[in-house]
Motif scaffolding. Structure first.
Motif, short mmCIF file in Angstrom:
data_model
loop_
_atom_site.label_atom_id
_atom_site.label_comp_id
_atom_site.label_asym_id
_atom_site.label_seq_id
_atom_site.Cartn_x
_atom_site.Cartn_y
_atom_site.Cartn_z
N HIS A 188 47.95 40.28 33.83
CA HIS A 188 46.75 40.56 34.29
C HIS A 188 46.62 40.39 35.84
CE1 HIS A 188 45.58 40.43 30.01
NE2 HIS A 188 46.50 39.62 29.74
N ARG A 218 42.25 43.45 27.64
CA ARG A 218 41.40 42.92 28.74
C ARG A 218 41.40 44.00 30.03
NH1 ARG A 218 43.49 36.93 30.36
NH2 ARG A 218 42.77 37.80 32.54
N CYS A 221 44.57 44.13 32.58
CA CYS A 221 45.83 44.19 32.09
C CYS A 221 46.34 45.51 32.85
CB CYS A 221 45.92 44.29 30.61
SG CYS A 221 47.62 44.42 29.90
#
Length: 285
Positions: A188, A218, A221
């Motif tokens: 991330h 997310r 990512c």
């Protein structure tokens, strides 16, 4: 030869990470350019490992997964792939064992849970072994694992281990120096401290590139490719002290060709020397 689309269909690969998977497919299609086997660490249900096995049928693909429910799914779905070798195990910086019970299909073992498990000694009758890449690929002495040959080298190493990347890489230092595999990690981008720690560890041997597409639930990512540098002070010294055949194995021509190609097509970003691969690069495969 199996096409990219055929491999995705055969392995039930979700319609995600198209750019990243097309880049990896391009690397693996070039059989003569990447020496060695493939490791998919954190293989989950084995879809990516199957994809690699179909794209590169002459290579051995090790699908390493610590959760029993996922391991059973890999065996159920892909037992017919002769070059795909599932291993029920974890990876880390040191050999050990963990008591891991339960876990639904598709579940992942994250850093916090792994650290909790490793803090307590394994007492069950069937603990999950934890290996280092160095011992699996016989770069150091250690426990043998099923499915790994004594002469095996590592060509491509995909890590999706939920924050444990640095720990796993620390247990792979000798193999990274010896075999110079291409690496990929998932992270991330908002977690800058984690990204910097992995980049700092790999920097002496690898250049890091980010594939600019979302790779998970997310928004931040991203997949990262880590490619062997053309040279460094440590590798230069080692090359001078090794035989010609050893030099040929540790620095094949593909490393130089691939480096030049990516250097020409990547855009230099401002984050610690990490480059971003533009989308058009992936579409060439």
């Amino acid at each position: 030869m199996t096409t990219y689309a055929e491999a995705r269909t055969a392995c039930h690969l979700p319609p995600l990470e198209v750019q990243f998977n097309s880049i990896v497919a391009g690397l693996l299609f070039a059989e003569q350019r990447l020496d060695g086997s493939i490791v998919d660490a954190g293989a989950r249900e084995g879809h990516n490992a199957c994809f690699y096995a179909v794209i590169a049928p002459t290579r051995t693909v090790h699908a390493i997964e610590p959760i029993r429910a996922n391991y059973r799914i890999i065996n159920k779905l892909y037992s017919g792939r002769s070059n795909l070798r599932p291993l029920l195990a974890g990876l880390g910086s040191a050999h050990g064992a963990i008591d891991l019970v339960g876990g639904r299909p598709g579940a992942m073992l994250d850093k916090k849970k792994m650290e909790t498990l490793r803090a307590s000694p394994a007492t069950s009758k069937n603990p999950i072994p934890v290996y280092t890449i160095d011992e699996l690929f016989h770069a150091v002495g250690g426990a043998a694992a099923p499915g790994f040959d004594a002469s095996e080298k590592l060509g491509f190493f995909h890590l999706d281990v939920e924050g444990l990347e640095l720990d796993v890489l620390q247990g792979a230092r000798r193999v990274l120096e010896r075999d110079r595999p291409v690496l990929s990690t998932e992270a991330h981008v908002s977690e800058t401290a984690f990204l910097e720690s992995v980049h700092r560890f790999l920097a002496p041997w690898y250049a890091t590139y980010m594939v600019d597409e979302v790779c998970g639930a997310r928004w931040d990512c991203r997949n990262f490719l880590h490619l062997p540098r053309r040279d460094s002070s440590s590798t230069a010294a080692r090359r001078r002290s090794t035989s010609r055949s050893r030099r040929a194995r540790s620095s094949p021509a593909m490393r130089r060709t691939l480096w030049r190609t990516l250097a020409r097509t990547a855009r230099r970003s401002r984050e610690g020397g990490i480059c971003t691969l533009p989308a058009r690069w992936a579409l060439g495969f």
